[in-house]
Design an enzyme around this catalytic site. Structure first.
Site, PDB file in Angstrom:
ATOM      1  N   ASP A   1      12.043   5.618  -2.590  1.00  9.05           N
ATOM      2  CA  ASP A   1      12.641   4.566  -1.746  1.00  9.05           C
ATOM      3  C   ASP A   1      13.815   3.871  -2.439  1.00  9.05           C
ATOM      4  O   ASP A   1      14.542   3.111  -1.812  1.00  9.05           O
ATOM      5  CB  ASP A   1      11.592   3.516  -1.341  1.00  9.05           C
ATOM      6  CG  ASP A   1      10.768   3.976  -0.148  1.00  9.05           C
ATOM      7  OD1 ASP A   1      11.124   4.991   0.483  1.00  9.05           O
ATOM      8  OD2 ASP A   1       9.753   3.317   0.156  1.00  9.05           O
TER       9      ASP A   1
ATOM     10  N   ASN B   1       3.727   5.985   0.204  1.00 10.78           N
ATOM     11  CA  ASN B   1       4.981   6.561   0.687  1.00 10.78           C
ATOM     12  C   ASN B   1       4.652   7.801   1.517  1.00 10.78           C
ATOM     13  O   ASN B   1       4.110   7.663   2.591  1.00 10.78           O
ATOM     14  CB  ASN B   1       5.988   6.842  -0.424  1.00 10.78           C
ATOM     15  CG  ASN B   1       7.382   7.082   0.163  1.00 10.78           C
ATOM     16  OD1 ASN B   1       7.654   6.636   1.273  1.00 10.78           O
ATOM     17  ND2 ASN B   1       8.242   7.788  -0.546  1.00 10.78           N
TER      18      ASN B   1
ATOM     19  N   GLY C   1       5.852   4.811   9.260  1.00  8.34           N
ATOM     20  CA  GLY C   1       6.967   5.579   9.838  1.00  8.34           C
ATOM     21  C   GLY C   1       8.260   5.523   9.045  1.00  8.34           C
ATOM     22  O   GLY C   1       9.315   5.878   9.565  1.00  8.34           O
TER      23      GLY C   1
ATOM     24  N   THR D   1       2.026   6.022   5.602  1.00  4.42           N
ATOM     25  CA  THR D   1       1.826   4.610   5.379  1.00  4.42           C
ATOM     26  C   THR D   1       0.776   4.253   6.394  1.00  4.42           C
ATOM     27  O   THR D   1       0.537   5.017   7.321  1.00  4.42           O
ATOM     28  CB  THR D   1       3.169   3.896   5.673  1.00  4.42           C
ATOM     29  OG1 THR D   1       4.107   4.357   4.722  1.00  4.42           O
ATOM     30  CG2 THR D   1       3.068   2.402   5.626  1.00  4.42           C
TER      31      THR D   1
ATOM     32  N   GLU E   1       6.567   6.266  -4.406  1.00  3.02           N
ATOM     33  CA  GLU E   1       7.443   5.233  -3.855  1.00  3.02           C
ATOM     34  C   GLU E   1       8.826   5.227  -4.505  1.00  3.02           C
ATOM     35  O   GLU E   1       9.760   4.654  -3.957  1.00  3.02           O
ATOM     36  CB  GLU E   1       6.781   3.866  -4.061  1.00  3.02           C
ATOM     37  CG  GLU E   1       6.874   2.938  -2.878  1.00  3.02           C
ATOM     38  CD  GLU E   1       5.961   3.327  -1.738  1.00  3.02           C
ATOM     39  OE1 GLU E   1       6.474   3.605  -0.648  1.00  3.02           O
ATOM     40  OE2 GLU E   1       4.733   3.361  -1.929  1.00  3.02           O
TER      41      GLU E   1
ATOM     42  N   SER F   1      12.034  -1.390   0.994  1.00  2.78           N
ATOM     43  CA  SER F   1      11.041  -0.878   1.952  1.00  2.78           C
ATOM     44  C   SER F   1      11.518  -1.107   3.376  1.00  2.78           C
ATOM     45  O   SER F   1      12.417  -1.920   3.617  1.00  2.78           O
ATOM     46  CB  SER F   1       9.722  -1.624   1.742  1.00  2.78           C
ATOM     47  OG  SER F   1       8.783  -1.235   2.724  1.00  2.78           O
ATOM     48  N   SER F   2      10.902  -0.399   4.310  1.00  3.35           N
ATOM     49  CA  SER F   2      11.116  -0.667   5.743  1.00  3.35           C
ATOM     50  C   SER F   2       9.870  -1.250   6.391  1.00  3.35           C
ATOM     51  O   SER F   2       9.854  -1.474   7.600  1.00  3.35           O
ATOM     52  CB  SER F   2      11.480   0.631   6.469  1.00  3.35           C
ATOM     53  OG  SER F   2      12.669   1.160   5.953  1.00  3.35           O
TER      54      SER F   2
ATOM     55  N   ARG G   1       4.315  -4.823  -3.362  1.00  2.00           N
ATOM     56  CA  ARG G   1       5.099  -3.598  -3.458  1.00  2.00           C
ATOM     57  C   ARG G   1       5.081  -3.091  -4.896  1.00  2.00           C
ATOM     58  O   ARG G   1       5.082  -3.898  -5.840  1.00  2.00           O
ATOM     59  CB  ARG G   1       6.528  -3.942  -3.046  1.00  2.00           C
ATOM     60  CG  ARG G   1       7.515  -2.804  -3.047  1.00  2.00           C
ATOM     61  CD  ARG G   1       7.307  -1.873  -1.902  1.00  2.00           C
ATOM     62  NE  ARG G   1       8.466  -1.026  -1.662  1.00  2.00           N
ATOM     63  CZ  ARG G   1       8.406   0.077  -0.929  1.00  2.00           C
ATOM     64  NH1 ARG G   1       7.273   0.476  -0.384  1.00  2.00           N
ATOM     65  NH2 ARG G   1       9.486   0.785  -0.713  1.00  2.00           N
TER      66      ARG G   1
ATOM     67  N   THR H   1       0.971   1.500   1.544  1.00  2.00           N
ATOM     68  CA  THR H   1       1.443   2.885   1.545  1.00  2.00           C
ATOM     69  C   THR H   1       1.377   3.536   0.177  1.00  2.00           C
ATOM     70  O   THR H   1       1.340   2.859  -0.849  1.00  2.00           O
ATOM     71  CB  THR H   1       2.911   2.918   2.046  1.00  2.00           C
ATOM     72  OG1 THR H   1       3.330   4.263   2.222  1.00  2.00           O
ATOM     73  CG2 THR H   1       3.854   2.218   1.094  1.00  2.00           C
TER      74      THR H   1
HETATM   75  O1  DON Z   1       8.234   1.327   2.199  1.00  2.70           O
HETATM   76  C1  DON Z   1       8.719   2.146   2.968  1.00  2.70           C
HETATM   77  O2  DON Z   1       9.575   1.872   3.787  1.00  2.70           O
HETATM   78  C2  DON Z   1       8.214   3.589   2.949  1.00  2.70           C
HETATM   79  N1  DON Z   1       7.732   3.917   1.620  1.00  2.70           N
HETATM   80  C3  DON Z   1       7.172   3.761   4.004  1.00  2.70           C
HETATM   81  C4  DON Z   1       6.683   5.197   4.094  1.00  2.70           C
HETATM   82  C5  DON Z   1       6.105   5.540   5.401  1.00  2.70           C
HETATM   83  O3  DON Z   1       6.031   4.722   6.302  1.00  2.70           O
HETATM   84  C6  DON Z   1       5.663   6.942   5.588  1.00  2.70           C
HETATM   85  N2  DON Z   1       4.992   7.078   6.861  1.00  2.70           N
HETATM   86  N3  DON Z   1       5.153   7.737   7.761  1.00  2.70           N
END
Ligand code: DON
Length: 558
Positions: free
Chosen positions: A398, A376, A448, A356, A395, A427-428, A87, A374
């Site tokens: 986030d 982001n 997502g 992502t 990013e 992050s997710s 990350r 990703t």
């Molecule tokens: O790390 C994360 O949770 C986000 N930066 C992910 C971004 C993402 O999945 C965008 N896609 N649709």
């Protein structure tokens, strides 16, 4: 028709009848699928194939595939489970209030567009660390497909051209994006010579990205576009091996992402909450209005905990054990009713979410990789490193800019996820592997944003509880519910049954398509007594393949 039948056969192909080994993959585009398949056909293992695929996606899937971003890799190699955190981190000069103006208002665009939006990238260090530990094929060779595609070009897929046009409009000339991605036309060849040269340097030495010519170009670009990343930030970046988060569910051992992802904790909470509310689900048809309402109630409770407790564990204590305590979760589930929406205020944290991309693969020896990485949002910050040809992430959005202020995915956070130098933003992303016995049985993940873990959760329920076949489990409509709104259910941009909508509206929900794109791009591989199966989400441009049974088994690099 015949083509469709053949495609279906390909998607559900199984081990050869004589039991010879085969691999399987589900990839976000066909170029990455070709690269990974070629590596495995040449005797490379799952990590070798993942490295080749990830560098290929940095060329052919620039919305999300990257050199200038970060991600997570979960693997099971020779029975050993490992999780690699690559990350991004906040630059040393970052400050908690860096996106607030003098009146305390959030300058959201600065966290999303331009130099200030980027964290220190982790992808190249991450891929090099994974290869150093498990790779069996020479590093430089694994970058060859990516270098060739960057140098010779590839025919632009229609949805890439469309995404680039939307991003050009959104950026409105604020960054140099249009200079690099200005002439993407469906079917036209797209060549990236600067990126090819960068990849060639990385093929010679991955450290070039952190200490060499690529690093110098990145730092110069940051200075030109008002960013904070310095040579010292790059030289000091470390990818971290962490213990995968584990849980058990319906006879499987679940391996998933630990903090600084919120995704694994959230997924294990969701699976446990679902089990603890078995009574409420009795006689509730799969994906009926009542079913979706009950999932929304589970998700609401999980988002309340996420906002309060989840963050980079190196900076803020994360009470993972308490959050996953079955007694706590049973108590949480006990507050759900089947016929009424609990208001957002009634769901406080309980102890006292485009672009992502993800791929899943299983190699002929049964090793598995689940990798999500990703920039982001689509094309990240929109800033291309001039001379090096790659995009930098956005990013930093986030992090929580200030307590209670939603980020672009509409999720809130507090002190635990405040910006601090060297800290990883929450992050997710939820790369996940379910083991049956000791063997990988289900490998999946998705993009997502805040909808990542709710999508992974629903696909697992579709597969295991509803008994859907892999492709049907991926195709089924998906729903998403998050705080702070109590009544908004997002659904796929795909149509949902009118009856489900009516039922949810009668309960008092507002039902609307997810406004930042489809609910995920799931890539799924399953392995079981009936063989291997793979399913790529039809919401994206992915492909699923079962590899021929006669590929050579990988041998360990000495
Ligand atoms: O790390 C994360 O949770 C986000 N930066 C992910 C971004 C993402 O999945 C965008 N896609 N649709």
């Amino acid at each position: 028709m015949i083509a469709r039948l053949l495609a279906a056969l390909l998607l559900t192909a199984t081990l050869a009848a004589d039991g010879r080994a085969a691999g399987a993959l589900a990839m976000p585009d066909r170029f990455a699928a070709d690269a990974a398949a070629a590596v495995m056909a040449g005797g490379g293992n799952a990590i070798d194939a993942a490295v080749a695929a990830a560098f290929t996606l940095a060329v052919t899937y620039p919305e999300a595939g990257n050199l200038g971003g970060g991600g997570f890799l979960l693997s099971v190699m020779d029975g050993e489970a490992a999780f690699l955190d690559f990350r991004e981190v906040a630059p040393a000069a970052a400050e908690a209030a860096m996106y607030l103006d003098k009146n305390g208002s959030f300058r959201a665009r600065d966290a999303l567009v331009g130099g200030l939006a980027s964290g220190v990238p982790g992808t190249v260090r991450g891929l090099a660390a994974a290869h150093a530990r498990y790779g069996t094929r020479p590093w430089a060779g694994l970058l060859e497909p990516a270098i060739r595609l960057a140098r010779e070009g590839f025919a632009v897929p229609a949805d890439l051209a469309e995404a680039a046009a939307e991003t050009r409009e959104y950026l409105a000339g604020e960054t140099n994006f249009a200079r690099y991605f200005g002439d993407l036309e469906p079917g036209r060849f797209f060549r990236q010579p600067e990126l090819a040269a960068t990849l060639e340097r990385i093929a010679q030495d991955p450290d070039d990205f952190y200490r060499g010519r690529s690093a110098g170009l990145l730092v110069a670009q940051q200075a030109r576009s008002g960013g904070l990343i310095t040579a010292a930030d790059l030289a000091g970046y470390e990818a971290r091996w962490r213990k995968p988060l584990t849980g058990s569910w319906r006879g499987y051992q679940v391996l998933t992402a630990p903090p600084p992802s919120s995704g694994g904790v959230a997924l294990l909470q969701l699976l446990a909450l679902r089990e603890a509310s078995e009574g409420l689900f009795l006689e509730t048809p799969h994906n009926s209005a009542r079913y979706v309402h009950l999932l929304a109630e589970l998700e609401k409770r999980v988002f309340a905990d996420r906002a309060r407790y989840l963050a980079d564990p190196d900076f803020a204590p994360v009470p993972t054990d308490a959050l996953l305590d079955p007694v706590y979760l049973a108590r949480r589930a006990g507050t759900i009713t089947a016929d009424a929406i609990s208001p957002a205020e009634a769901v406080p944290p309980g102890l006292e979410t485009p672009h992502t991309t993800h791929f899943s693969l299983v190699d002929p020896a049964g090793n598995a990789v689940s990798l999500t990485y990703t920039l982001n949002w689509d094309f990240g910050s929109g800033v291309v490193v001039e001379g090096a040809g790659f995009l930098l992430n956005n990013e930093m959005d986030d992090f929580s800019a200030a307590p209670g202020i939603p980020n672009e995915f509409g999720v809130v956070g507090g002190a635990a996820n405040a910006i601090a130098p060297g800290k990883r933003m929450l992050s997710s992303m939820t790369p996940t592997i379910l083991l049956h016995g000791d063997a990988p049985a289900i490998v999946l993940g998705t993009p997502g944003g805040s909808t990542i873990f709710t999508s992974v959760f629903q696909v697992l329920l579709n597969l295991v509880d509803a008994g859907l076949a892999p492709q049907a489990a991926v195709d089924a409509p998906r729903y998403h519910h998050q705080l702070p709104q109590a009544r908004l259910i997002r659904h796929d941009q795909w149509p949902i049954p009118a009856e489900t909508r009516r039922g949810l509206e009668t309960l008092g929900y507002r039902v609307a398509p997810n406004d930042w794109g489809p609910l995920g791009d799931i890539q799924l591989v399953t392995a079981g007594p009936r063989g291997l199966a793979a399913a790529a989400d039809r919401r994206g441009r992915g492909v699923a393949r079962i590899l021929a049974a006669d590929v050579r088994l990988p041998t360990r690099k000495q």
